[in-house]
Write an enzyme that holds these catalytic residues in place. Sequence first.
Site, PDB file in Angstrom:
ATOM      1  N   ALA A 158       0.842  -1.197   0.000  1.00 17.15           N
ATOM      2  CA  ALA A 158       0.000   0.000   0.000  1.00 17.15           C
ATOM      3  C   ALA A 158       0.875   1.244   0.000  1.00 17.15           C
ATOM      4  O   ALA A 158       2.057   1.194   0.366  1.00 17.15           O
ATOM      5  CB  ALA A 158      -0.918  -0.008   1.218  1.00 17.15           C
ATOM      6  N   ASP A 159       0.270   2.337  -0.392  1.00 19.38           N
ATOM      7  CA  ASP A 159       0.929   3.640  -0.313  1.00 19.38           C
ATOM      8  C   ASP A 159      -0.123   4.683   0.028  1.00 19.38           C
ATOM      9  O   ASP A 159      -1.224   4.652  -0.519  1.00 19.38           O
ATOM     10  CB  ASP A 159       1.616   4.003  -1.635  1.00 19.38           C
ATOM     11  N   THR A 160       0.227   5.581   0.939  1.00 19.04           N
ATOM     12  CA  THR A 160      -0.699   6.622   1.382  1.00 19.04           C
ATOM     13  C   THR A 160      -0.077   7.989   1.178  1.00 19.04           C
ATOM     14  O   THR A 160       1.095   8.191   1.507  1.00 19.04           O
ATOM     15  CB  THR A 160      -1.049   6.431   2.874  1.00 19.04           C
ATOM     16  N   GLY A 213      -3.496   3.792  -1.821  1.00 19.14           N
ATOM     17  CA  GLY A 213      -3.508   2.840  -2.923  1.00 19.14           C
ATOM     18  C   GLY A 213      -3.075   1.490  -2.394  1.00 19.14           C
ATOM     19  O   GLY A 213      -2.150   1.407  -1.584  1.00 19.14           O
TER      20      GLY A 213
END
Length: 190
Positions: free
Chosen positions: A67-69, A104
């Site tokens: 994930a990426d924030t 994401g």
Amino acid sequence: MLILGSGSARRKELLESASIDFLLVPSDYNESQVAFEGDTLKYVETIAENKAKALLHKYPLDVILTADTVVEVDGEILGKPKDIEDAQKMLQLLNDKTHHVYTGVCIVSKDKKEVFVESASVTFNKLSTLDIESYIQTKEPMDKAGAYAIQGIGAKLIKQYDGDFHTIMGLPLKLVLEKLKDFNIVPKLK
């Protein structure tokens, strides 16, 4: 086996809270390889997907979750602060405004791939310079997108939020658990 490709303590805690068995293997993908070109959703999707690809060749028989924030305010993308000065700038940008948090997520195996983005909005209280400096002294903001943790001391900075709390933390847990079922990954019964 599920591989959590993240160095985030929050993502690890969220999966543990859901009684999911997993192996923690932070992805060595360099996020700075992806340039922001104005589309925040595509940006976080691409980073999450590239993090997963970097692990899939090492763990071809497993399911990879990455994930990426990022935080978006006034058209600007905020990741993790580089240093104290950067954290101060970020918190000042967020001060007394509403911003958006985008997480994401990529779940991939050799046979299947799911990539999606969840978003939420967060409104900060009006903060004084002392409020910002005091918060930074806690060290909490230093490894968080936008330089704050909604689930920690940073909750005091927040006036309100709209959307999924876990998305703001960095992993939209409810949706991730639903998608993991398609990969035959389910919570263990205690």
